[in-house]
Design a protein around this motif. Structure first.
Motif, mmCIF file in Angstrom:
data_model
loop_
_atom_site.group_PDB
_atom_site.id
_atom_site.type_symbol
_atom_site.label_atom_id
_atom_site.label_comp_id
_atom_site.label_asym_id
_atom_site.label_seq_id
_atom_site.Cartn_x
_atom_site.Cartn_y
_atom_site.Cartn_z
ATOM 1 N N ALA A 43 0.716 -1.389 -0.096
ATOM 2 C CA ALA A 43 -0.236 0.213 -0.023
ATOM 3 C C ALA A 43 0.594 1.349 -0.010
ATOM 4 C CB ALA A 43 -1.013 0.241 1.342
ATOM 5 N N LEU A 44 2.016 1.140 0.742
ATOM 6 C CA LEU A 44 2.904 2.258 0.725
ATOM 7 C C LEU A 44 3.346 2.679 -0.612
ATOM 8 C CD1 LEU A 44 5.219 2.009 3.657
ATOM 9 C CD2 LEU A 44 3.509 3.851 3.624
ATOM 10 N N ASP A 45 3.692 1.587 -1.441
ATOM 11 C CA ASP A 45 4.064 1.793 -3.026
ATOM 12 C C ASP A 45 2.766 2.297 -3.626
ATOM 13 O OD1 ASP A 45 5.882 1.302 -5.321
ATOM 14 O OD2 ASP A 45 4.078 0.111 -5.876
ATOM 15 N N ALA A 46 1.701 1.716 -3.264
ATOM 16 C CA ALA A 46 0.446 2.355 -4.191
ATOM 17 C C ALA A 46 0.288 3.851 -3.854
ATOM 18 C CB ALA A 46 -0.563 1.310 -3.706
ATOM 19 N N VAL A 47 0.415 4.000 -2.716
ATOM 20 C CA VAL A 47 0.197 5.564 -2.499
ATOM 21 C C VAL A 47 1.173 6.444 -3.364
ATOM 22 C CG1 VAL A 47 0.517 7.427 -0.638
ATOM 23 C CG2 VAL A 47 -0.594 5.276 -0.158
ATOM 24 N N GLU A 48 2.383 6.090 -3.391
ATOM 25 C CA GLU A 48 3.325 6.823 -4.002
ATOM 26 C C GLU A 48 2.835 6.882 -5.631
ATOM 27 O OE1 GLU A 48 5.408 8.857 -3.011
ATOM 28 O OE2 GLU A 48 5.203 7.894 -0.730
ATOM 29 N N ARG A 49 2.365 5.626 -6.176
ATOM 30 C CA ARG A 49 2.296 5.661 -7.626
ATOM 31 C C ARG A 49 0.818 6.072 -7.925
ATOM 32 N NH1 ARG A 49 0.538 1.276 -8.996
ATOM 33 N NH2 ARG A 49 0.470 -0.134 -7.349
ATOM 34 N N LEU A 50 -0.175 6.258 -6.981
ATOM 35 C CA LEU A 50 -1.507 6.335 -7.522
ATOM 36 C C LEU A 50 -1.895 7.748 -6.836
ATOM 37 C CD1 LEU A 50 -3.385 2.862 -6.471
ATOM 38 C CD2 LEU A 50 -2.632 3.681 -8.905
ATOM 39 N N LYS A 51 -1.123 8.188 -5.983
ATOM 40 C CA LYS A 51 -1.631 9.497 -5.469
ATOM 41 C C LYS A 51 -2.996 9.810 -4.881
ATOM 42 C CE LYS A 51 2.694 11.532 -6.236
ATOM 43 N NZ LYS A 51 3.281 10.311 -6.766
ATOM 44 N N PRO A 52 -3.310 8.770 -3.945
ATOM 45 C CA PRO A 52 -4.818 8.736 -3.700
ATOM 46 C C PRO A 52 -5.277 10.109 -2.818
ATOM 47 C CG PRO A 52 -3.932 7.079 -2.539
ATOM 48 C CD PRO A 52 -2.925 7.681 -3.481
ATOM 49 N N ASP A 53 -6.331 10.585 -2.767
ATOM 50 C CA ASP A 53 -6.842 11.640 -1.543
ATOM 51 C C ASP A 53 -6.843 10.972 -0.151
ATOM 52 O OD1 ASP A 53 -6.939 13.720 -3.588
ATOM 53 O OD2 ASP A 53 -8.632 12.542 -4.355
ATOM 54 N N LEU A 54 -7.377 9.624 -0.114
ATOM 55 C CA LEU A 54 -7.816 9.105 1.202
ATOM 56 C C LEU A 54 -7.462 7.713 1.032
ATOM 57 C CD1 LEU A 54 -9.541 9.159 3.440
ATOM 58 C CD2 LEU A 54 -11.474 8.467 2.018
ATOM 59 N N VAL A 55 -6.794 6.944 2.200
ATOM 60 C CA VAL A 55 -6.668 5.759 2.367
ATOM 61 C C VAL A 55 -7.592 5.155 3.217
ATOM 62 C CG1 VAL A 55 -5.052 4.203 3.102
ATOM 63 C CG2 VAL A 55 -4.170 6.026 1.652
ATOM 64 N N LEU A 56 -8.279 4.157 3.121
ATOM 65 C CA LEU A 56 -9.106 3.226 3.911
ATOM 66 C C LEU A 56 -8.225 2.285 4.477
ATOM 67 C CD1 LEU A 56 -12.719 3.000 2.309
ATOM 68 C CD2 LEU A 56 -11.952 4.794 3.768
ATOM 69 N N LEU A 57 -7.856 2.299 5.650
ATOM 70 C CA LEU A 57 -6.772 1.421 6.369
ATOM 71 C C LEU A 57 -6.993 0.442 7.209
ATOM 72 C CD1 LEU A 57 -3.680 1.019 6.152
ATOM 73 C CD2 LEU A 57 -3.436 2.800 7.576
ATOM 74 N N ASP A 58 -6.946 -0.981 6.882
ATOM 75 C CA ASP A 58 -7.057 -1.974 7.991
ATOM 76 C C ASP A 58 -6.132 -1.790 8.790
ATOM 77 O OD1 ASP A 58 -8.138 -4.214 9.082
ATOM 78 O OD2 ASP A 58 -7.064 -5.709 7.899
ATOM 79 N N ILE A 59 -6.472 -2.582 9.975
ATOM 80 C CA ILE A 59 -5.341 -2.501 11.270
ATOM 81 C C ILE A 59 -4.231 -3.874 11.255
ATOM 82 C CG2 ILE A 59 -5.155 -2.816 13.755
ATOM 83 C CD1 ILE A 59 -7.410 -0.934 13.956
ATOM 84 N N GLU A 60 -4.917 -4.966 11.271
ATOM 85 C CA GLU A 60 -4.379 -6.479 11.144
ATOM 86 C C GLU A 60 -4.081 -6.865 9.870
ATOM 87 O OE1 GLU A 60 -3.239 -7.221 13.862
ATOM 88 O OE2 GLU A 60 -4.412 -6.461 15.498
#
Length: 356
Positions: A43-60
Motif C-alpha cells: 500500500a505504501l508503494d500504491a500511495v506513491e504511484r496512485l496519489k490517492p486523496d484518501l486511504v481506507l486502512l485496515d489494522i491487522e
C-alpha cells in the motif's frame, strides 16, 4: 466539496472487506476507487504511484500492519487523509485510538460477522460515506455571523462536545488544564462504548486532572474530567437528597446517530447551572451542539468553538459559529488558556506564558 472526485485507496487483507468497500464507494458518484492493496507494504508503494486523496486502512495485515503503515506515511509527511477500519474489540479500539493519536483522520467500525452482505453494505454506507464527505468539505465558511459579546460571570461547569478528530484534539487540549482547575469538565465525544472507556484511560495518563467515564448517579466533583459513555446519552441533574449535581444516563432510541448527544448534555447543563456554564465545541462533523449552545446562551452562559484552521472537520463548531452562538472562535492550542482565564482569572497569565 474537494474539486473533482475523491480518489480512495482501499487497504485490507480481507477479500470480503475489499469487496464490501468497493460496493459502498461505487454508490457515491463523488468518490472514485483509485486502487486496492492487501498489506501495508504494498500500500505504501500504491500511495506513491496512485496519489490517492484518501486511504481506507485496515489494522491487522501481513507484512506491515495498518499502524506501521500510518506511521510511515506521517513520517514522510504525506498529505493523504486516512480513515482506519476498526473491529469493535478492545484490541481494535486501543489500536484505533493510537492511530488517531498518530495522525489518522477518522475511523469506521467494520461490520461484525453476524451482518449479512446487505446489512454490512448498509452499515458501511451509513457510517463511512458521511465521514469521507466531511473530510473533503471545506471548513472555511464565508457566512459566519458576528460573534456575540462575552458575558462575564463565574464559571461553575465546563461541557465539551466533540466528534471527528476528537481523540487527538482532546489529547492536545486537556493536558493543558492545570491540576488546580476548579470546576468539573464533562465531555460528549461521539464514540462507541468500548472506545470511550479506553479513551478515558488514555487521557487519564496524560492529564493533570482525573479522567474517568461518567457513571449514573455519580456526584460530579471539581478536579475531574468526565467522559460520557459511548452509545448512551448523558445529562446533568440535581441530586435528590443532597447538595450538588449527579449524572443521569439515557439509552438511545432508534435514529439517534449522535451518541452521546452534545445537545442533550449542553441543554441539561444550561438548565441546572445557568449562567455558570461554559460550553466548548471542538472538531466534528454534523450540527450536534447547536441547540445545546442555544440553550447555554439563553441561560447566560458562554460558548467557545474551535477555529476551522485547527479543526479536522469544521462541521459542529462551524454550525455553532454560523448560528451566531459563539462568544469566541479560537485555535485549539489557546482554548485551555481561555478556559483557565474564565475559571481562574488569577492563573491565566501563568498558563498563557507556559503555553507560549
Amino acid at each position: 466539496m474537494h474539486s473533482g472526485r475523491v480518489r480512495v485507496l482501499v487497504v485490507d487483507d480481507s477479500l470480503v472487506m475489499r469487496s464490501l468497500l468497493r460496493i459502498v464507494l461505487a454508490s457515491d458518484p463523488a468518490i472514485e476507487l483509485a486502487g486496492m492493496a492487501a498489506d501495508g507494504l504494498s500500500a505504501l508503494d500504491a500511495v506513491e504511484r496512485l496519489k490517492p486523496d484518501l486511504v481506507l486502512l485496515d489494522i491487522e495485515m501481513p507484512r506491515m500492519n495498518g499502524l506501521e503503515m500510518l506511521t510511515q506515511l506521517r513520517q514522510r509527511r504525506h498529505p493523504v487523509k486516512v480513515i482506519m477500519c476498526s473491529t469493535l474489540t478492545r484490541r481494535g479500539a486501543a489500536i484505533t485510538l493510537e492511530a488517531l493519536a498518530r495522525g489518522a483522520n477518522d475511523y469506521v467500525a467494520k461490520p461484525t460477522a453476524q451482518h449479512g452482505t446487505a446489512d454490512a453494505v448498509a452499515s458501511l454506507t451509513r457510517e463511512l460515506l458521511p465521514r469521507v464527505r466531511a473530510l473533503f468539505t471545506s471548513g472555511h465558511s464565508t457566512a459566519v455571523r458576528p460573534q456575540i459579546g462575552s458575558r462575564p460571570g463565574a464559571v461553575t461547569m465546563v461541557v465539551i462536545g466533540v466528534s471527528t478528530g476528537g481523540p487527538a484534539a482532546l489529547e492536545t487540549f486537556l493536558p493543558q488544564l492545570p491540576a488546580d482547575f476548579p470546576v468539573p469538565v464533562v465531555i460528549a465525544q461521539h464514540m462507541p462504548r468500548l472506545f470511550t472507556s479506553l479513551l478515558a484511560e488514555r487521557l487519564d495518563r496524560v492529564c493533570h486532572l482525573k479522567v474517568c467515564e461518567a457513571m449514573a448517579g455519580e456526584r460530579i466533583a471539581a478536579g475531574h474530567i468526565y467522559l460520557a459513555q459511548g452509545d448512551q446519552h448523558l445529562q446533568l441533574t440535581r441530586a435528590a437528597f443532597r447538595h450538588g449535581l449527579v449524572f443521569r444516563m439515557l439509552p438511545p432510541v432508534p435514529g439517534d446517530f449522535c451518541r452521546p448527544s452534545v445537545d442533550l448534555l449542553f441543554r441539561s447543563a444550561a438548565e441546572v447551572c445557568g449562567e455558570g456554564v461554559a460550553g466548548v465545541v471542538l472538531t466534528g462533523m454534523g450540527t450536534d451542539g447547536v441547540q445545546g449552545c442555544r440553550a447555554i446562551c439563553a441561560s447566560g452562559g458562554q460558548v467557545i468553538v474551535q477555529d476551522p484552521e485547527t479543526s479536522a472537520v469544521w462541521g459542529m463548531p462551524g454550525a455553532v459559529a454560523e448560528a451566531g452562538l459563539a462568544h469566541r472562535i479560537l485555535p485549539l492550542h489557546t482554548m485551555a488558556a481561555e478556559l483557565v482565564r474564565m475559571c481562574m482569572p488569577s492563573s491565566a497569565f501563568a498558563v498563557k506564558k507556559a503555553s507560549a
